[in-house]
Scaffold this motif. Structure first.
Motif, PDB file in Angstrom:
ATOM      1  N   ARG A 167      -7.135 -13.638   1.063  1.00 41.25           N
ATOM      2  CA  ARG A 167      -6.695 -14.644   1.774  1.00 41.25           C
ATOM      3  C   ARG A 167      -5.473 -14.144   2.997  1.00 41.25           C
ATOM      4  N   ASN A 168      -4.795 -13.186   2.235  1.00 42.47           N
ATOM      5  CA  ASN A 168      -3.779 -12.636   3.122  1.00 42.47           C
ATOM      6  C   ASN A 168      -4.324 -11.464   4.084  1.00 42.47           C
ATOM      7  N   VAL A 170      -5.299  -9.461   7.159  1.00 38.80           N
ATOM      8  CA  VAL A 170      -4.752  -9.548   8.579  1.00 38.80           C
ATOM      9  C   VAL A 170      -5.846  -9.270   9.361  1.00 38.80           C
ATOM     10  N   VAL A 209      -7.012 -14.614  17.464  1.00 37.23           N
ATOM     11  CA  VAL A 209      -7.239 -14.506  15.949  1.00 37.23           C
ATOM     12  C   VAL A 209      -6.431 -13.105  15.539  1.00 37.23           C
ATOM     13  N   LEU A 212      -3.455 -12.443  12.874  1.00 37.17           N
ATOM     14  CA  LEU A 212      -3.344 -13.682  12.014  1.00 37.17           C
ATOM     15  C   LEU A 212      -4.439 -13.494  10.462  1.00 37.17           C
ATOM     16  N   THR A 213      -3.706 -13.986   9.556  1.00 37.43           N
ATOM     17  CA  THR A 213      -4.301 -13.648   8.209  1.00 37.43           C
ATOM     18  C   THR A 213      -5.810 -14.430   8.349  1.00 37.43           C
ATOM     19  N   GLU A 215      -6.555 -16.925   6.583  1.00 38.24           N
ATOM     20  CA  GLU A 215      -6.503 -18.368   6.346  1.00 38.24           C
ATOM     21  C   GLU A 215      -5.967 -18.881   7.462  1.00 38.24           C
ATOM     22  N   GLN A 216      -5.003 -18.152   8.133  1.00 38.05           N
ATOM     23  CA  GLN A 216      -4.601 -18.821   9.448  1.00 38.05           C
ATOM     24  C   GLN A 216      -5.761 -18.830  10.457  1.00 38.05           C
ATOM     25  N   ALA A 217      -6.477 -17.780  10.539  1.00 35.79           N
ATOM     26  CA  ALA A 217      -7.706 -17.584  11.519  1.00 35.79           C
ATOM     27  C   ALA A 217      -8.702 -18.752  11.486  1.00 35.79           C
ATOM     28  N   GLU A 218      -8.908 -19.047  10.129  1.00 38.85           N
ATOM     29  CA  GLU A 218      -9.773 -20.306   9.842  1.00 38.85           C
ATOM     30  C   GLU A 218      -9.215 -21.443  10.270  1.00 38.85           C
ATOM     31  N   GLN A 219      -8.153 -21.715   9.938  1.00 37.02           N
ATOM     32  CA  GLN A 219      -7.412 -22.868  10.719  1.00 37.02           C
ATOM     33  C   GLN A 219      -7.571 -23.128  11.939  1.00 37.02           C
ATOM     34  N   ARG A 220      -7.239 -22.055  12.862  1.00 36.97           N
ATOM     35  CA  ARG A 220      -7.221 -22.037  14.280  1.00 36.97           C
ATOM     36  C   ARG A 220      -8.824 -22.117  14.696  1.00 36.97           C
TER      37      ARG A 220
END
Length: 806
Positions: A167-168, A170, A209, A212-213, A215-220
């Motif tokens: 999940r972390n 990049v 993306v 981004l991690t 997890e952050q890329a999934e949210q975006r």
């Protein structure tokens, strides 16, 4: 000389031939040249079939022979080599020189020396003495702790690409993102991150993306997908999406400093610092640090790796994931010390600031079971020379090491500080602790639970170690000591007490029984044993035993020099029945050590002994010898007579595998003849049927076996075999009859009487010596006359010179 192997061998031989041509005469060279040419013609070879090693060997041998290039070429062409072959040899040699003289390669002279010494070095190695082997071992450098981690062929730090997406993680360019939409709507997208760091899907605007991690890329990405799928990933919407990592990108990291193979490496984006170090071979064992490895990102040190944490505690906290353009720098080592001797891992260790000798010993795994821990030896470098120091156990925790220190942990001595020993005829021999309860010989024997019943009480010995480590024997009377009739002996460290046994001071006692018993044997002596007891132990009498004649031979222990008798042993005779009942007077007789009991055999008792009778008799088979006086005629009567087909002149009597010639017909007519032998065990008698052939052997032209013809004489059978050969000794001819008897040719005056030939006979004509009547050929006569003439002229010349001299 064998010149048919390779062009290289041929050319070398040609060199030698050419030298002979120059230095000696033309004739030896021509003979050698013809031999080489004939041999080489059978196996043609070419220059391009030679290996580089053979080319080098040829170059070296040609130089050693002293030939010029022109002479070598002339010798080669005389053996059939063309100019093109010689040109190829030159090109090959020039190519080898060019390759060998490149940077990083061995020069051609070194290659030549290696080719020359290839087999010589192997042979000379066998003659190296043990001192040279020992010298190689002593100069071997100790291992650097941690260096073996990066040398293992089975160890790998390859990243696992089949794990769940971290999940972390990049996201960066060239990564592949997998978008799965499921529920009321189903879609699947595989998106590759562009060099600009964005991904595109459907008709939506690019989504950035990179950096981004996951997890952050999934949210975006989910946030952008809500423009096409209303309520995505919200409760009650019925449509959901997930973003995972597909194919991962590659990153480039650089390893600098004291590494084995510095450089820039392209690795997986999931790789860690240990992966990169393993690819580069790890820190250089000679100069690199295993405890100061820096991971630099954006010109800033983000982690300092200490490999000892992983090696000693399996702690991988410093094994961080790398990013693109990361730099790993291995520093020079700071302080290194060596630990040798009785530790579990002797090696060279790297020491950080603040660590003491106690930490170093923990790196080495601590002391072994045989370590001398009271003190250890330090060898330290000074500005001018070496210095030796002794460190006690109290100094270990606070002592600060310096670079170049060498700590030696010794081994405890094979020596006891409080041991005393007792051995021999005591109940519990062994080692005991010298102390409050054991201070003297009497207390030691009491602790060993006293003396055994077989202890020799008149003398024992105490062995004591003197100051120069020699042993001193202190004898004492152990019987009086244990009865408190003499003063006790104090013990000191390393004392050893030995109590003799009465069996130690005498020859081992035994008794023996021989003769007609089932199990003759020699057994240890047992007190109060009678003759009947010993016979019972030997399994009783055999069937042929004579119980009434039993003898006992006893040694005479007294001094016989004072007696007038000449007897060396005493003999006792007994009569006993098969139930082992002794006479009342003999029952009181007991055996003594070294007695030998003899049980005799009955004079008329014998085992059945057989003879064999086979062939044309009424009842063939094996027959037991009835008496010692039974003869051949007696057993013939027992077989029931002969069959009509029996041929008595051909009967063969054998004893121990040897045929004994007998006339069975004469024995039957007159049993008193000398040929009627007494029978022995294993004798055999075979009476055959009437044979119908005669065999002619020896010096005849055609040895053969022919049918027996009544009325034929000796010469008739020789004629059937083609007659005599030129070297036949017909005067010595003889006949071997079927029963083994022989008859020879006899002569009276001018008359010769040949033996009679019977059915089954063998006619033997001996060979005489060969005679050589071959005459000399005309050429041999001329040669012999020439030799005689030359010898005559030489002898005449010598005589004339001698006459002139005198």
């Amino acid at each position: 000389m064998n010149c048919s192997r390779t062009p290289f061998h041929l050319l070398i031989h040609c060199e030698s031939s050419f030298l002979l041509f120059r230095q000696r005469s033309l004739l030896p060279f021509l003979v050698l040249l013809l031999t080489v040419t004939a041999s080489f013609a059978q196996q043609p070879t070419r220059a391009d079939q030679l290996s580089d090693e053979q080319i080098i060997q040829f170059y070296q041998r040609a130089q050693a022979s002293g030939l010029t290039e022109m002479q070598i070429e002339q010798a080669a062409m005389s053996q059939g080599y063309t100019l093109s072959d010689i040109a190829k040899m030159r090109q090959r040699m020039a190519k080898i020189r060019q390759q060998a003289n490149r940077p990083g390669q061995f020069p051609v002279d070194t290659l030549i020396n290696r080719a020359q010494q290839g087999t010589l070095s192997q042979r000379s190695y066998q003659f190296n003495d043990s001192l040279s082997l020992l010298r190689r071992d002593t100069v071997r450098r100790p291992s650097i702790f941690g260096a073996a981690l990066f040398k293992g062929t089975t160890l790998t730090f390859e990243p696992d690409l089949r794990i769940a997406t971290p999940r972390n993680y990049v996201v960066g360019p060239d990564d592949e993102l997998v978008v799965e939409i499921y529920g009321n709507s189903t879609e699947s997208f595989r998106l590759r991150v562009s060099p600009e760091g964005s991904v595109r899907m459907l008709n939506l605007a690019p989504i950035f993306v990179s950096g981004l991690t996951i997890e952050q890329a999934e949210q975006r990405i989910v946030g952008r997908l809500r423009q096409a799928f209303q309520g995505l990933n919200r409760p009650g919407s019925g449509t959901y999406a997930s973003v995972t990592l597909g194919n991962i990108r590659s990153i480039r990291v650089t390893l600098v400093g004291e590494v084995v193979m510095p450089g820039t490496y392209t690795i997986s984006s999931l790789a860690t610092a240990f992966n990169a170090l393993y690819l580069a071979g790890g820190p250089n064992p000679e100069t690199g640090s295993f405890r100061d490895i820096q991971v630099i990102r954006n010109n800033r040190v983000i982690r300092i790796i200490d490999l000892y944490d992983y090696l000693l505690r399996a702690d991988k906290k410093d094994d961080i994931r790398l990013l693109d353009q990361d730099v790993i720098r291995v520093s020079d080592y700071g302080v290194r010390v060596e630990v040798v001797g009785q530790v579990k891992r002797p090696a060279i260790y790297e020491v950080k600031t603040g660590e003491t000798l106690k930490n170093i010993l923990s790196f080495a795994g601590g002391f072994t079971d045989r370590a001398y821990t009271f003190s250890l030896t330090l060898r330290r470098n000074t500005p001018r020379e070496l210095r030796i120091s002794t460190l006690t156990q109290d100094q270990v925790a606070t002592f600060v090491p310096q670079s170049g220190d060498r700590y030696t942990i010794g081994e405890i001595l094979n020596r006891y500080e409080n041991r005393v020993q007792v051995s021999g005829a005591v109940m519990r021999p062994g080692d005991y602790a010298l102390g409050d309860e054991i201070t003297s010989v009497r207390s030691l024997l009491n602790r060993a639970e006293g003396l055994r019943n077989d202890a020799f009480l008149n003398r024992a010995v105490l062995y004591r170690e003197r100051e120069n480590t020699d042993l001193e024997a202190i004898p004492f009377d152990v019987g009086r000591l244990m009865r408190n009739e003499t003063e006790d002996i104090p013990l000191v460290r390393q004392d050893s007490v030995h109590i003799y046994s009465v069996r130690d001071l005498r020859e081992p006692y035994y008794i023996s029984i021989e003769g007609a018993v089932n199990k003759p044997d020699t057994i240890p002596y047992v007190t109060n044993l009678s003759v009947a007891d010993l016979i019972a132990r030997a399994g009783g009498f055999q069937e042929g035993a004579t119980p009434t004649r039993i003898e006992v031979a006893r040694r005479i222990r007294e001094d016989t020099s004072k007696t007038t008798g000449r007897e060396t042993v005493r003999i006792f005779q007994f009569s006993i029945d098969r139930e082992l009942h002794l006479q009342p007077a003999d029952a009181r007789f007991l055996l003594k050590p070294f007695d030998v009991v003899y049980v005799r055999t009955s004079p008329r008792y014998e085992l059945q002994q057989n003879v064999a009778v086979f062939g044309e008799v009424m009842h063939p088979g094996h027959y037991a010898i009835e008496s010692r006086s039974e003869r051949i005629s007696d057993v013939l009567r027992r077989v029931g007579g002969l069959k009509p087909e029996a041929f008595l002149p051909g009967a063969r009597f054998s004893r121990r595998g040897t045929v004994i010639a007998t006339d069975l017909g004469a024995i039957l007519e007159n049993p008193g003849v000398s040929g009627n032998l007494l029978l022995e065990v294993g004798d055999s008698l075979i009476i055959p049927k009437r044979p119908e052939t005669v065999t002619i052997q020896g010096a005849v032209l055609n040895p053969a076996t022919v049918s027996y013809t009544p009325g034929f004489e000796f010469k008739d059978y020789v004629t059937q075999a083609g007659g005599y050969t030129d070297n036949a000794r017909y005067k010595r001819s003889y006949v071997v009859y079927a029963n083994g008897l022989k008859d020879r040719t006899k002569r009276f005056l001018f008359f010769r009487k040949y033996p009679k030939v019977e059915p089954g006979s063998q006619v033997i004509v001996p060979f005489g010596p060969l005679t050589d009547d071959r005459r000399l050929t005309p050429g041999e006569r001329i040669g012999l006359i020439s030799v005689i003439g030359t010898m005559t002229v030489t002898l005449t010349t010598v005589i004339i010179n001698l006459v002139r001299l005198f």
